[in-house]
Design a protein around this motif. Structure first.
Motif, PDB file in Angstrom:
ATOM      1  N   GLU A  69      23.230  37.646  51.949  1.00 35.91           N
ATOM      2  CA  GLU A  69      23.738  39.013  52.171  1.00 35.91           C
ATOM      3  C   GLU A  69      24.310  39.607  50.885  1.00 35.91           C
ATOM      4  O   GLU A  69      24.058  40.761  50.549  1.00 35.91           O
ATOM      5  N   MET A  70      25.081  38.771  50.162  1.00 39.33           N
ATOM      6  CA  MET A  70      25.698  39.256  48.916  1.00 39.33           C
ATOM      7  C   MET A  70      24.611  39.616  47.882  1.00 39.33           C
ATOM      8  O   MET A  70      24.780  40.530  47.088  1.00 39.33           O
ATOM      9  N   ALA A  71      23.497  38.855  47.886  1.00 39.37           N
ATOM     10  CA  ALA A  71      22.441  39.036  46.879  1.00 39.37           C
ATOM     11  C   ALA A  71      21.415  40.086  47.285  1.00 39.37           C
ATOM     12  O   ALA A  71      20.439  40.312  46.561  1.00 39.37           O
ATOM     13  N   GLU A  72      21.635  40.734  48.427  1.00 35.33           N
ATOM     14  CA  GLU A  72      20.620  41.587  49.063  1.00 35.33           C
ATOM     15  C   GLU A  72      19.781  42.432  48.097  1.00 35.33           C
ATOM     16  O   GLU A  72      18.555  42.447  48.159  1.00 35.33           O
ATOM     17  N   ASP A  73      20.451  43.135  47.175  1.00 38.13           N
ATOM     18  CA  ASP A  73      19.736  44.083  46.307  1.00 38.13           C
ATOM     19  C   ASP A  73      18.739  43.407  45.371  1.00 38.13           C
ATOM     20  O   ASP A  73      17.861  44.069  44.830  1.00 38.13           O
ATOM     21  N   TYR A  74      18.901  42.123  45.134  1.00 34.66           N
ATOM     22  CA  TYR A  74      18.089  41.442  44.126  1.00 34.66           C
ATOM     23  C   TYR A  74      17.100  40.449  44.739  1.00 34.66           C
ATOM     24  O   TYR A  74      16.409  39.752  44.033  1.00 34.66           O
ATOM     25  N   ILE A  75      17.063  40.386  46.075  1.00 31.47           N
ATOM     26  CA  ILE A  75      16.212  39.389  46.729  1.00 31.47           C
ATOM     27  C   ILE A  75      14.752  39.829  46.758  1.00 31.47           C
ATOM     28  O   ILE A  75      14.436  40.965  47.092  1.00 31.47           O
ATOM     29  N   GLU A  76      13.868  38.906  46.388  1.00 29.88           N
ATOM     30  CA  GLU A  76      12.426  39.157  46.432  1.00 29.88           C
ATOM     31  C   GLU A  76      11.824  38.689  47.748  1.00 29.88           C
ATOM     32  O   GLU A  76      11.019  39.375  48.355  1.00 29.88           O
ATOM     33  N   THR A  77      12.197  37.474  48.143  1.00 36.57           N
ATOM     34  CA  THR A  77      11.569  36.808  49.280  1.00 36.57           C
ATOM     35  C   THR A  77      12.621  35.972  49.997  1.00 36.57           C
ATOM     36  O   THR A  77      13.510  35.422  49.348  1.00 36.57           O
ATOM     37  N   ILE A  78      12.516  35.894  51.329  1.00 36.51           N
ATOM     38  CA  ILE A  78      13.440  35.044  52.088  1.00 36.51           C
ATOM     39  C   ILE A  78      12.641  33.999  52.854  1.00 36.51           C
ATOM     40  O   ILE A  78      11.712  34.330  53.596  1.00 36.51           O
ATOM     41  N   LEU A  79      12.987  32.705  52.636  1.00 39.16           N
ATOM     42  CA  LEU A  79      12.339  31.605  53.342  1.00 39.16           C
ATOM     43  C   LEU A  79      13.234  31.184  54.501  1.00 39.16           C
ATOM     44  O   LEU A  79      14.426  30.915  54.295  1.00 39.16           O
ATOM     45  N   ILE A  80      12.653  31.116  55.705  1.00 43.56           N
ATOM     46  CA  ILE A  80      13.457  30.743  56.876  1.00 43.56           C
ATOM     47  C   ILE A  80      12.738  29.646  57.663  1.00 43.56           C
ATOM     48  O   ILE A  80      11.515  29.588  57.687  1.00 43.56           O
ATOM     49  N   SER A  81      13.527  28.756  58.286  1.00 43.04           N
ATOM     50  CA  SER A  81      12.911  27.718  59.111  1.00 43.04           C
ATOM     51  C   SER A  81      13.044  28.058  60.595  1.00 43.04           C
ATOM     52  O   SER A  81      12.446  27.410  61.445  1.00 43.04           O
ATOM     53  N   ASP A  82      13.853  29.081  60.898  1.00 44.64           N
ATOM     54  CA  ASP A  82      14.066  29.458  62.297  1.00 44.64           C
ATOM     55  C   ASP A  82      13.672  30.932  62.467  1.00 44.64           C
ATOM     56  O   ASP A  82      14.219  31.808  61.785  1.00 44.64           O
ATOM     57  N   ILE A  83      12.763  31.195  63.387  1.00 46.95           N
ATOM     58  CA  ILE A  83      12.202  32.537  63.584  1.00 46.95           C
ATOM     59  C   ILE A  83      13.277  33.577  63.920  1.00 46.95           C
ATOM     60  O   ILE A  83      13.143  34.758  63.622  1.00 46.95           O
ATOM     61  N   LYS A  84      14.421  33.111  64.463  1.00 48.80           N
ATOM     62  CA  LYS A  84      15.505  34.054  64.813  1.00 48.80           C
ATOM     63  C   LYS A  84      16.081  34.761  63.568  1.00 48.80           C
ATOM     64  O   LYS A  84      16.718  35.805  63.668  1.00 48.80           O
TER      65      LYS A  84
END
Lengths: 251, 251
Positions: B45-60
């Motif tokens: 959340e803190m890095a929001e403006d600079y994030i390129e991609t988010i990897l998640i293991s839970d679909i929620k």
């Protein structure tokens, strides 16, 4: 005249005494034996009064502190006992010191978990002449190697006790201690606090802060004004700023 | 209307993209790619403006931040990329932000090595509205995972630059910055400092303090009075107390 230096040598890391010492890495065994290990020249000097035995891998370290029992060991044994990445070749076996004298200002830690935070807070407490520390039973062990290193050996210069905080705070109130909590709710800014001669300052867990039942016992709660861009300061930093401010007026 | 969420899935930890991301644990590769990884909800959340991609293991967790590229991955992949003991199942790939604007107070770090100290200092700097940080080239990498965690994500809210300190301090002096060193030699007590509108506060290495050539450039050096029973405060604590005191008068 120096007393004759009492020296023996152990070469096997399977030696029974060495195996017993290795067990002191675990809190349960430190509690049972009432002993713990410290590493490196600086900490061994700080712990001098409580040292039972000094293990060295280099003969030049013999008698580095006078009138102690020395054992010359191999580097392999030092590595077995060490909890640092680059051991200095000197390890002390230290008796636990358990005493508490409530005759000055007091730092109270409520479920503080990070060993570096607790070590740093003890170092700051001693820096600001607060020599009494009360820890809740669920705080990290003060004899954890990271607490000792973070404290830079100041744990050997303070008094401490683990106990039930509610009971202990009640006792302190009867002795006219001013009880300061730390909280953002119903709190006053540290700038506005008038000095009290005897105080106990309570710091809480890294995530949850001071627990609600403890906050109900305080005389007042303090906060440090910070930017709205951030939630909170690190607990060791916040505690150190509060100790600095609360003791500044007595210098 | 939300834009359509762009989602793909990777199941093998031997996937080339995952192998490339795993290399970002090493500073050399972070420097080369100008990217780094962050873990956990709060930091993402803190890095929001600079994030390129988010990897998640839970679909929620899909779309936890709007308008980002998501990749659904296995727990095994999260574990491969994670540097924490208990991964939260969410990892962000973040672009490095390299900018420095010297239009406010500045924190200067000279060869500070411990990642927790640097992280804590950045968190305190932001807390006291100091948003510009200058680091000597031999300081620890600000994108080290322990710095990011210690900063609680405040590295995403500050400007920073790595550079040659001597040159940079000369530039600041020409812009009428007051340059405060920290030292016990020829130093004045923090209590006695009169507020200056623009200052740069220099903190030094954990063992050696601020280097001599830098101390020769300062306008004055500050110290915090402490007990004779101890040598020094932790650098993150000392720096935080000094920032607190120096910025207090502007509130």
């Amino acid at each position: 005249m120096n007393r004759e230096v009492n020296v023996k040598e152990i070469k096997s890391s399977n030696n029974e005494y060495i195996k017993e010492l290795a067990k002191l890495k675990i809190k349960k065994n430190r509690d049972l034996e009432k002993k713990f290990l410290v590493e490196g020249y600086h900490l061994i000097e700080m712990a001098e009064d409580y040292i039972e035995t000094i293990l060295i891998s280099d003969i030049k370290d013999l008698n580095i502190i006078k009138n102690k029992k020395y054992i010359i060991v191999t580097k392999e044994i030092i590595n077995k006992l060490s909890q640092t990445q680059t051991p200095q070749g000197i390890i002390g076996v230290v008796r636990k010191k358990e005493e508490f004298i409530d005759d000055g200002n007091i730092l109270v830690l409520d479920n503080v978990q990070d060993p570096s935070n607790v070590g740093t807070l003890i170092r700051s407490a001693l820096s600001f002449n607060i020599q009494n520390i009360i820890l809740s039973n669920d705080c990290v062990d003060i004899y954890n190697d990271k607490v000792i290193r973070g404290s830079q050996g100041s744990i050997f210069k303070i008094n401490h006790i683990y106990c039930d905080l509610c009971e202990k705070i009640n006792e302190l109130k009867k002795k006219n201690y001013k009880i300061y909590g730390t909280s953002l709710k119903k709190a006053i800014c540290i700038d506005e606090v008038k000095f009290e001669n005897h105080f106990a300052l309570i710091l809480g867990n890294e995530g949850q802060g001071v627990s609600d039942d403890i906050l109900q016992q305080t005389d007042c709660n303090l906060y440090i004004p910070i930017s709205s861009q951030i939630d909170s300061l690190n607990v060791a930093v916040a505690g150190s700023i509060l100790m600095y401010e609360l003791t500044k007026q007595t210098k």
